[in-house]
Design a protein around this motif. Structure first.
Motif, PDB file in Angstrom:
ATOM      1  N   GLY A 109      14.180  11.553 -36.847  1.00 35.88           N
ATOM      2  CA  GLY A 109      14.944  11.610 -35.603  1.00 35.88           C
ATOM      3  C   GLY A 109      14.980  10.270 -34.882  1.00 35.88           C
ATOM      4  O   GLY A 109      15.975   9.933 -34.227  1.00 35.88           O
ATOM      5  N   SER A 110      13.917   9.497 -35.020  1.00 34.85           N
ATOM      6  CA  SER A 110      13.875   8.211 -34.317  1.00 34.85           C
ATOM      7  C   SER A 110      14.879   7.229 -34.910  1.00 34.85           C
ATOM      8  O   SER A 110      15.336   6.319 -34.224  1.00 34.85           O
ATOM      9  N   GLY A 150      15.458  14.985 -38.457  1.00 32.06           N
ATOM     10  CA  GLY A 150      14.259  15.141 -37.627  1.00 32.06           C
ATOM     11  C   GLY A 150      14.607  15.098 -36.141  1.00 32.06           C
ATOM     12  O   GLY A 150      15.749  14.872 -35.757  1.00 32.06           O
ATOM     13  N   GLY A 151      13.576  15.303 -35.323  1.00 30.99           N
ATOM     14  CA  GLY A 151      13.791  15.367 -33.870  1.00 30.99           C
ATOM     15  C   GLY A 151      13.392  14.094 -33.137  1.00 30.99           C
ATOM     16  O   GLY A 151      13.858  13.843 -32.029  1.00 30.99           O
ATOM     17  N   GLY A 152      12.505  13.304 -33.754  1.00 28.93           N
ATOM     18  CA  GLY A 152      12.127  12.009 -33.172  1.00 28.93           C
ATOM     19  C   GLY A 152      11.580  12.109 -31.752  1.00 28.93           C
ATOM     20  O   GLY A 152      10.903  13.090 -31.399  1.00 28.93           O
ATOM     21  N   ASP A 191       5.971  23.959 -31.062  1.00 24.60           N
ATOM     22  CA  ASP A 191       6.772  23.708 -32.267  1.00 24.60           C
ATOM     23  C   ASP A 191       8.212  24.143 -32.027  1.00 24.60           C
ATOM     24  O   ASP A 191       9.157  23.474 -32.454  1.00 24.60           O
ATOM     25  N   GLY A 236      10.047  21.726 -30.258  1.00 22.77           N
ATOM     26  CA  GLY A 236      10.219  20.559 -31.136  1.00 22.77           C
ATOM     27  C   GLY A 236      11.367  20.765 -32.121  1.00 22.77           C
ATOM     28  O   GLY A 236      12.046  19.825 -32.514  1.00 22.77           O
ATOM     29  N   ILE A 237      11.572  22.020 -32.527  1.00 22.89           N
ATOM     30  CA  ILE A 237      12.603  22.336 -33.530  1.00 22.89           C
ATOM     31  C   ILE A 237      14.018  22.148 -32.972  1.00 22.89           C
ATOM     32  O   ILE A 237      14.903  21.630 -33.656  1.00 22.89           O
ATOM     33  N   GLY A 246      15.007  21.696 -38.596  1.00 21.10           N
ATOM     34  CA  GLY A 246      13.766  22.469 -38.516  1.00 21.10           C
ATOM     35  C   GLY A 246      14.043  23.948 -38.708  1.00 21.10           C
ATOM     36  O   GLY A 246      15.037  24.472 -38.203  1.00 21.10           O
ATOM     37  N   THR A 247      13.152  24.627 -39.466  1.00 17.00           N
ATOM     38  CA  THR A 247      13.405  26.043 -39.775  1.00 17.00           C
ATOM     39  C   THR A 247      12.429  27.004 -39.089  1.00 17.00           C
ATOM     40  O   THR A 247      12.827  28.040 -38.582  1.00 17.00           O
ATOM     41  N   ARG A 248      11.125  26.642 -39.092  1.00 20.43           N
ATOM     42  CA  ARG A 248      10.130  27.554 -38.498  1.00 20.43           C
ATOM     43  C   ARG A 248       8.922  26.753 -38.026  1.00 20.43           C
ATOM     44  O   ARG A 248       8.686  25.631 -38.511  1.00 20.43           O
ATOM     45  N   PRO A 249       8.151  27.316 -37.069  1.00 20.74           N
ATOM     46  CA  PRO A 249       6.991  26.584 -36.537  1.00 20.74           C
ATOM     47  C   PRO A 249       5.960  26.247 -37.615  1.00 20.74           C
ATOM     48  O   PRO A 249       5.940  26.852 -38.690  1.00 20.74           O
ATOM     49  N   GLN A 297       5.303  23.137 -39.122  1.00 23.25           N
ATOM     50  CA  GLN A 297       5.581  22.100 -40.126  1.00 23.25           C
ATOM     51  C   GLN A 297       6.472  21.036 -39.494  1.00 23.25           C
ATOM     52  O   GLN A 297       6.753  21.080 -38.304  1.00 23.25           O
ATOM     53  N   THR A 299      10.099  18.380 -40.357  1.00 22.66           N
ATOM     54  CA  THR A 299      11.331  18.408 -41.163  1.00 22.66           C
ATOM     55  C   THR A 299      11.114  17.758 -42.535  1.00 22.66           C
ATOM     56  O   THR A 299      11.891  18.013 -43.451  1.00 22.66           O
ATOM     57  N   VAL A 339      10.477  20.696 -44.602  1.00 20.66           N
ATOM     58  CA  VAL A 339      11.735  21.413 -44.884  1.00 20.66           C
ATOM     59  C   VAL A 339      12.466  20.704 -46.027  1.00 20.66           C
ATOM     60  O   VAL A 339      12.933  21.328 -46.984  1.00 20.66           O
TER      61      VAL A 339
END
Ligand code: UTP
Length: 227
Positions: free
Chosen positions: A10-11, A44-46, A67, A70-71, A114-117, A119, A121, A124
């Motif tokens: 993400g960054s 990603g979320g960065g 999480d 974060g997702i 992101g799929t689930r808390p 972890q 990306t 994933v």
């Protein structure tokens, strides 16, 4: 045609300011690469994810809720990338691996997030790599490979051009310890990639020539992990 999964941090995707120009150039490289390989991208979320996770922590939220916040940015970032990819991408974020396979059948770039808390990306993207039997996993991050130490703090840190999964996994174990080396791929992802023997390339995602090389041929400045 090789199948390639790219995990884009993400960054890299969303810098703190002035992002549109870079995203358009990045999208052009992804589109170009998709003429040569079957391409899947996980965003990603960065810093946006980290901002909300820190805010949630201060409020006192539990791990799953953190999480969860974060997702969401990983998905927003994916939507932004889909906008930039235009008609060359499947039109919406995919959150299921079977659907990702289905969506790729028309030759479009498939974007997951992101799929689930529990972890990141990278995990994933590693799961997706196993599912689609990827020839390469490309981790596009903010450093140009795996180093012997954090290159931001230690000017003597050395970049490894090549390493084995065992060596990388041992370094990942180090992230639990504060003094450990700077590791750029998450341990769960390394474990999955290692068992499936999927060649993994860590590359600086801001260096678009290196990224193009990693995606198209696997040859670039970075760290190649295999064996
Ligand atoms: P990222 O995958 O972006 O984390 O997910 P990262 O690796 O720290 O950051 P960059 O993007 O590579 O710089 C952000 C956060 O979202 C949650 C986790 O809390 C993660 O740290 N997340 C993400 C999940 O819980 N599940 C997912 O499938 C993905």
């Amino acid at each position: 045609m090789d199948t390639v999964v790219a995990s884009i941090g993400g960054s890299i995707l969303i810098p703190r300011s002035g992002g549109a120009g870079f995203i358009k150039r990045l999208a052009a490289v992804l589109v170009e690469a998709s003429n040569e390989v079957r391409l899947f991208v996980v965003t990603g979320g960065g810093w946006v994810s980290r901002y909300y996770i820190d805010l949630g922590k201060e409020i006192g939220a539990g791990e799953d809720a953190l999480d969860d916040v974060g997702i969401d940015p990983t998905r927003i970032n994916g939507k932004i990338l889909i906008m930039a990819l235009g008609g060359r991408a499947h039109g919406s974020i995919v959150l299921d691996f079977d659907q990702a396979v289905e969506a790729s059948k028309g030759g479009r770039i498939v974007v997951m997030a992101g799929t689930r808390p529990g972890q990141t990306t990278d995990a994933v993207a590693a799961q997706l790599s196993v599912k689609v039997k990827a020839d390469r996993f490309v981790n596009a991050t903010s450093v140009d490979g795996v180093y012997s130490d954090d290159p931001a703090k230690n000017p003597r840190a050395k970049r490894f051009p090549n390493m084995t999964f065992k060596e990388l996994f041992e370094m990942c174990g180090g992230i639990e310890h504060k003094a450990g080396p700077h590791v750029v791929v998450d341990a769960r992802a390394v474990d999955l990639l290692s068992h499936a023997k999927i060649k993994t390339i860590v590359v600086d995602g801001r260096d678009l020539d290196a990224l193009r090389g990693a995606l198209v041929s696997g040859e670039c400045r970075g760290t190649v992990v295999e064996g």
